[in-house]
Design an enzyme around this catalytic site. Sequence first.
Site, short mmCIF file in Angstrom:
data_model
loop_
_atom_site.label_atom_id
_atom_site.label_comp_id
_atom_site.label_asym_id
_atom_site.label_seq_id
_atom_site.Cartn_x
_atom_site.Cartn_y
_atom_site.Cartn_z
N ASN A 112 0.87 -1.18 0.00
CA ASN A 112 0.00 0.00 0.00
C ASN A 112 0.91 1.24 0.00
O ASN A 112 1.46 1.61 1.02
CB ASN A 112 -0.88 -0.05 1.25
CG ASN A 112 -1.84 1.14 1.32
OD1 ASN A 112 -1.78 2.05 0.50
ND2 ASN A 112 -2.71 1.13 2.31
N ARG A 134 -2.57 -2.07 -3.45
CA ARG A 134 -3.73 -1.23 -3.26
C ARG A 134 -3.61 -0.03 -4.21
O ARG A 134 -2.56 0.64 -4.23
CB ARG A 134 -3.80 -0.74 -1.83
CG ARG A 134 -4.97 0.19 -1.64
CD ARG A 134 -4.83 1.03 -0.42
NE ARG A 134 -5.97 1.93 -0.33
CZ ARG A 134 -5.92 3.12 0.23
NH1 ARG A 134 -4.79 3.56 0.75
NH2 ARG A 134 -6.98 3.89 0.27
N HIS A 153 -12.95 3.43 -0.06
CA HIS A 153 -12.95 2.41 1.02
C HIS A 153 -13.61 1.11 0.56
O HIS A 153 -14.07 0.31 1.40
CB HIS A 153 -13.75 2.88 2.26
CG HIS A 153 -13.17 4.03 3.01
ND1 HIS A 153 -13.96 5.00 3.58
CD2 HIS A 153 -11.90 4.36 3.31
CE1 HIS A 153 -13.19 5.88 4.19
NE2 HIS A 153 -11.93 5.51 4.03
N GLY A 160 -13.43 5.87 10.20
CA GLY A 160 -12.04 6.07 10.62
C GLY A 160 -11.76 7.55 10.56
O GLY A 160 -12.67 8.37 10.72
N ASN A 161 -10.52 7.90 10.28
CA ASN A 161 -10.20 9.31 10.08
C ASN A 161 -10.96 9.81 8.84
O ASN A 161 -11.58 10.86 8.84
CB ASN A 161 -8.69 9.43 9.93
CG ASN A 161 -8.24 10.81 10.21
OD1 ASN A 161 -8.98 11.60 10.80
ND2 ASN A 161 -7.05 11.12 9.77
N ARG A 193 -12.36 16.35 7.28
CA ARG A 193 -13.13 16.71 6.08
C ARG A 193 -14.57 17.07 6.45
O ARG A 193 -15.16 16.46 7.33
CB ARG A 193 -13.16 15.53 5.10
CG ARG A 193 -11.82 15.16 4.54
CD ARG A 193 -11.98 14.15 3.39
NE ARG A 193 -10.72 13.53 3.05
CZ ARG A 193 -10.49 12.22 3.12
NH1 ARG A 193 -11.44 11.39 3.50
NH2 ARG A 193 -9.30 11.74 2.80
N ASP A 208 -8.92 13.61 16.28
CA ASP A 208 -8.88 12.28 16.89
C ASP A 208 -10.00 12.17 17.93
O ASP A 208 -10.08 12.98 18.87
CB ASP A 208 -7.51 12.05 17.53
CG ASP A 208 -7.32 10.60 17.92
OD1 ASP A 208 -8.18 10.05 18.64
OD2 ASP A 208 -6.30 10.01 17.51
N PHE A 209 -10.83 11.16 17.76
CA PHE A 209 -12.00 11.01 18.64
C PHE A 209 -11.62 10.77 20.10
O PHE A 209 -12.39 11.06 21.00
CB PHE A 209 -12.92 9.90 18.11
CG PHE A 209 -13.74 10.35 16.92
CD1 PHE A 209 -13.11 10.71 15.73
CD2 PHE A 209 -15.12 10.43 16.99
CE1 PHE A 209 -13.84 11.15 14.64
CE2 PHE A 209 -15.87 10.86 15.90
CZ PHE A 209 -15.23 11.22 14.73
N GLU A 213 -8.19 -4.75 5.33
CA GLU A 213 -8.05 -4.49 3.89
C GLU A 213 -6.91 -5.31 3.28
O GLU A 213 -7.01 -5.77 2.16
CB GLU A 213 -7.84 -3.00 3.66
CG GLU A 213 -9.13 -2.22 3.93
CD GLU A 213 -8.94 -0.74 4.13
OE1 GLU A 213 -9.05 0.00 3.16
OE2 GLU A 213 -8.69 -0.33 5.28
P1 ADP Z 1 -7.53 5.97 8.75
O1 ADP Z 1 -7.18 4.57 8.25
O2 ADP Z 1 -8.61 6.65 7.98
O3 ADP Z 1 -6.36 6.84 9.05
P2 ADP Z 1 -8.42 4.59 11.13
O4 ADP Z 1 -9.47 3.66 10.66
O5 ADP Z 1 -7.11 3.99 11.55
O6 ADP Z 1 -8.22 5.78 10.14
O7 ADP Z 1 -9.01 5.42 12.37
C1 ADP Z 1 -8.23 6.33 13.07
C2 ADP Z 1 -9.12 7.10 14.03
O8 ADP Z 1 -9.81 6.19 14.88
C3 ADP Z 1 -8.35 7.99 14.99
O9 ADP Z 1 -8.10 9.24 14.42
C4 ADP Z 1 -9.33 8.11 16.15
O10 ADP Z 1 -10.20 9.18 15.90
C5 ADP Z 1 -10.13 6.83 16.10
N1 ADP Z 1 -9.80 5.93 17.22
C6 ADP Z 1 -8.81 5.04 17.30
N2 ADP Z 1 -8.82 4.40 18.49
C7 ADP Z 1 -9.87 4.91 19.18
C8 ADP Z 1 -10.43 4.68 20.48
N3 ADP Z 1 -9.91 3.79 21.31
N4 ADP Z 1 -11.50 5.42 20.84
C9 ADP Z 1 -12.03 6.33 20.01
N5 ADP Z 1 -11.56 6.59 18.77
C10 ADP Z 1 -10.50 5.89 18.36
#
Ligand code: ADP
Length: 399
Positions: A7, A91, A180, A210-211, A241, A283-284, A384
């Site tokens: 990837n 990918r 996705h 996810g992000n 976004r 970040d959540f 993936e």
């Molecule tokens: P991407 O592949 O789009 O970068 P991911 O699917 O890896 O994203 O998701 C990353 C996001 O998941 C982080 O920015 C965060 O917001 C969220 N995240 C990861 N772990 C946790 C958790 N334990 N609790 C809440 N949110 C989480």
Amino acid sequence: MKILVINCGSSSLKYQVLDMTTEEVLCKGIVERIGIEGSFIGHEKIGLEKKKTLIPMEDHKDAIAQVLKAVQDEEYGVVKSLDEIGAVGHRVVHAGEKYADSVIIDDSVIKALEECTELAPLHNPPNLAGIAACRQLMPNTPMVGVFDTAFHQSMPPESYIYALPYEYYTKYGIRRYGFHGTSHKYVAEKAAEVLNVELEDLKLITCHLGNGASVSAIKRGKCIDTSMGFTPLEGLVMGTRSGDIDPAIVSFIANKEGITHEEANEILNKKSGVLGISGVSSDFRDLETAVADGDERAILALKVFAHKVRFYIGAYMAEMNGCDAIIFTAGVGENDIMMRELICHDLGNIGIKIDPLKNKVKGKLTMISDEGAKIKVILIPTNEELMIARDTLKLVKGK
Ligand code: ADP
């Protein structure tokens, strides 16, 4: 057969080697700062500690060469020679309308993907550079392209046509593509397995949160709608976004702020979403810490995010005339207990109810719906890389 999954991003590259007799990951890693000072490879043979090696890498060919060296390393490697790698799965983000499934890569595929570069100027060039490097360094190994857009090619025109002058579609390819796809397909197949029902007989709503985040409506195993569009900017609110907004806002912001449309576009992609609303973080985990401290805008950001997911779930239930299961996956979907609660709150009348105790789980395949609820809600960790390796194996075996 052992399969290498690649990837390739613009300055980073993730890889895995899987043994497809057991679908086990043998090793995985990441190369970062390709073409930038301080480039390194972080490699992990499963069962051993991670190893980080700083090494100058000018381009993707250097990076792939280091990956191939790492996978053959006497101590940390997983193959004695590259002949043991039966195929490489790549990918690739955008295949436009050219491919509705994964394909074996030959010169005609490269040409087709080059033609799609205009649609994904940041993503397709590094993906193609990774493929070119692999073809050079492993000239006898078959390569397979697995596309983020492919799974969504089954959408009917009413889902993918924008209400713009039709010639923009025919002249420029402006339509909804969706992204996705590999993740949506993986969790849909897994859901069928968990429910012990043929995919053909299911209506699913898959929430990849996810992000970047998107929702798909999957009827009889085929995607019939998805929330991302011409670019990954459309649809849900995301980390940075905006998701859906009134398109008139773009030129309004450009005029008010004295910036170009490109700069406004950058703001919608990088400074909006839950980061933009909260001013705290994309970040959540950070947002929930802020919520615990009573931060009003962080609370608002999470509410707006959940509102949009609920909005799409409702829309897709209408599109499919019901739904058998809702799937949560990716970083937020798999780990964020509070967000899943917010999304599923007070939907009992349409058959969605989660069990608060079962929902207290992170990153583990779990049925979280209430026993009595009509619609199943399932947490399914996405994979993936495995999906790419499966598609690669299927195509190479059939050769
Ligand atoms: P991407 O592949 O789009 O970068 P991911 O699917 O890896 O994203 O998701 C990353 C996001 O998941 C982080 O920015 C965060 O917001 C969220 N995240 C990861 N772990 C946790 C958790 N334990 N609790 C809440 N949110 C989480």
